[in-house]
Design a protein around this motif. Structure first.
Motif, PDB file in Angstrom:
ATOM      1  N   ALA A   1       0.842  -1.193   0.000  1.00  0.00           N
ATOM      2  CA  ALA A   1       0.000   0.000   0.000  1.00  0.00           C
ATOM      3  C   ALA A   1       0.880   1.247   0.000  1.00  0.00           C
ATOM      4  O   ALA A   1       1.901   1.298   0.677  1.00  0.00           O
ATOM      5  N   GLN A   2       0.459   2.221  -0.768  1.00  0.00           N
ATOM      6  CA  GLN A   2       1.232   3.448  -0.865  1.00  0.00           C
ATOM      7  C   GLN A   2       0.691   4.467   0.134  1.00  0.00           C
ATOM      8  O   GLN A   2      -0.516   4.548   0.354  1.00  0.00           O
ATOM      9  N   SER A   3       1.572   5.213   0.757  1.00  0.00           N
ATOM     10  CA  SER A   3       1.120   6.209   1.716  1.00  0.00           C
ATOM     11  C   SER A   3       0.319   7.288   0.989  1.00  0.00           C
ATOM     12  O   SER A   3       0.568   7.572  -0.177  1.00  0.00           O
ATOM     13  N   PRO A   4      -0.657   7.891   1.667  1.00  0.00           N
ATOM     14  CA  PRO A   4      -1.512   8.880   1.015  1.00  0.00           C
ATOM     15  C   PRO A   4      -0.772  10.143   0.593  1.00  0.00           C
ATOM     16  O   PRO A   4      -1.267  10.910  -0.212  1.00  0.00           O
TER      17      PRO A   4
ATOM     18  N   VAL B   1       7.044  16.688   8.649  1.00  0.00           N
ATOM     19  CA  VAL B   1       5.996  17.605   8.197  1.00  0.00           C
ATOM     20  C   VAL B   1       5.329  18.153   9.447  1.00  0.00           C
ATOM     21  O   VAL B   1       4.817  17.395  10.273  1.00  0.00           O
ATOM     22  N   ASN B   2       5.346  19.476   9.568  1.00  0.00           N
ATOM     23  CA  ASN B   2       4.812  20.151  10.751  1.00  0.00           C
ATOM     24  C   ASN B   2       3.663  21.058  10.335  1.00  0.00           C
ATOM     25  O   ASN B   2       3.861  22.020   9.598  1.00  0.00           O
ATOM     26  N   PHE B   3       2.447  20.730  10.786  1.00  0.00           N
ATOM     27  CA  PHE B   3       1.277  21.580  10.560  1.00  0.00           C
ATOM     28  C   PHE B   3       1.237  22.603  11.685  1.00  0.00           C
ATOM     29  O   PHE B   3       1.261  22.244  12.862  1.00  0.00           O
ATOM     30  N   TRP B   4       1.179  23.882  11.311  1.00  0.00           N
ATOM     31  CA  TRP B   4       1.248  24.943  12.298  1.00  0.00           C
ATOM     32  C   TRP B   4       0.402  26.126  11.833  1.00  0.00           C
ATOM     33  O   TRP B   4      -0.115  26.132  10.719  1.00  0.00           O
ATOM     34  N   ALA B   5       0.257  27.114  12.693  1.00  0.00           N
ATOM     35  CA  ALA B   5      -0.478  28.333  12.353  1.00  0.00           C
ATOM     36  C   ALA B   5       0.159  29.518  13.065  1.00  0.00           C
ATOM     37  O   ALA B   5       0.705  29.371  14.162  1.00  0.00           O
TER      38      ALA B   5
ATOM     39  N   ALA C   1      -3.508  18.776   4.524  1.00  0.00           N
ATOM     40  CA  ALA C   1      -4.113  18.267   5.757  1.00  0.00           C
ATOM     41  C   ALA C   1      -5.015  17.071   5.458  1.00  0.00           C
ATOM     42  O   ALA C   1      -5.003  16.081   6.191  1.00  0.00           O
ATOM     43  N   THR C   2      -5.755  17.124   4.363  1.00  0.00           N
ATOM     44  CA  THR C   2      -6.627  16.012   3.978  1.00  0.00           C
ATOM     45  C   THR C   2      -5.811  14.761   3.672  1.00  0.00           C
ATOM     46  O   THR C   2      -6.182  13.653   4.067  1.00  0.00           O
ATOM     47  N   ALA C   3      -4.687  14.917   2.982  1.00  0.00           N
ATOM     48  CA  ALA C   3      -3.842  13.772   2.635  1.00  0.00           C
ATOM     49  C   ALA C   3      -3.294  13.082   3.883  1.00  0.00           C
ATOM     50  O   ALA C   3      -3.094  11.878   3.897  1.00  0.00           O
ATOM     51  N   PHE C   4      -3.069  13.858   4.941  1.00  0.00           N
ATOM     52  CA  PHE C   4      -2.519  13.296   6.170  1.00  0.00           C
ATOM     53  C   PHE C   4      -3.604  12.796   7.118  1.00  0.00           C
ATOM     54  O   PHE C   4      -3.305  12.240   8.157  1.00  0.00           O
ATOM     55  N   GLY C   5      -4.844  13.021   6.778  1.00  0.00           N
ATOM     56  CA  GLY C   5      -5.930  12.608   7.659  1.00  0.00           C
ATOM     57  C   GLY C   5      -6.385  13.789   8.480  1.00  0.00           C
ATOM     58  O   GLY C   5      -6.082  14.936   8.184  1.00  0.00           O
ATOM     59  N   GLU C   6      -7.076  13.500   9.532  1.00  0.00           N
ATOM     60  CA  GLU C   6      -7.646  14.564  10.339  1.00  0.00           C
ATOM     61  C   GLU C   6      -6.560  15.284  11.150  1.00  0.00           C
ATOM     62  O   GLU C   6      -5.872  14.675  11.952  1.00  0.00           O
TER      63      GLU C   6
END
Length: 164
Positions: free
Chosen positions: A24-27, A55-59, A121-126
């Motif tokens: 399986a390939q990662s999203p 990968v760092n999700f930030w704001a 964000a969608t590719a990594f899930g919620e």
């Protein structure tokens, strides 16, 4: 005898299941985005090149994100020469002008992206909050951290990902 047959069927189904998981390939393997200065970023190509990717999700509105950013910078400076790429992903709700100003003011040397459509964000899930950070090893396996990570554990996980 029926018990042996049942065990054999279970073992076979687990083997088939495990084989399917390995293929399986990662999203995020085919995820292509652009940095704030419009340079293309291909996470799959980084992984295929033998890189570990953080990968760092930030704001810019997130105080914990701003607090951890100097540690992320320190981590990048220490681990980038060892083969770690770092992608800072500003959230869709963030103002791109403020993100650009912040990254310029702090002279952040790593790849910075604004997730204007939310597709990262969608590719990594919620992504339920920021900061949320992933370490993606060379095989595409990801470890997720919500909030500021325990840095000792984070560095140990980075070392493990590099060794894989």
């Amino acid at each position: 005898r029926w018990f042996s047959a049942l065990l054999m069927v279970l073992a076979l189904s687990l083997t088939v299941s495990a084989c399917g998981q390995k293929q399986a390939q990662s999203p995020y393997a085919n995820l292509k985005v652009a940095t704030l200065d419009q340079k293309p970023v291909d996470l799959g190509a980084m992984q295929q090149a033998g890189k570990v990717v953080v990968v760092n999700f930030w704001a810019t509105t997130c105080s914990t994100c701003k607090k951890e950013m100097p540690k992320m910078l320190e981590m990048y400076q220490q681990y980038h020469p060892k083969g770690v790429e770092y992608v800072a992903v500003a959230m869709q709700y963030d103002d791109p002008k403020i993100v650009k100003n912040y990254t310029a003011e702090k002279q952040l040397p790593f790849l910075s992206v604004w997730d204007n459509e939310g597709k990262i964000a969608t590719a990594f899930g919620e992504i339920i909050g920021t900061p949320t950070t992933y370490i993606i090893d060379k095989k595409g396996n990801a470890k997720k951290y919500i909030g500021e990570p325990d840095w000792t554990q984070f560095y140990a996980d980075l070392d493990k990902a590099l060794a894989s």
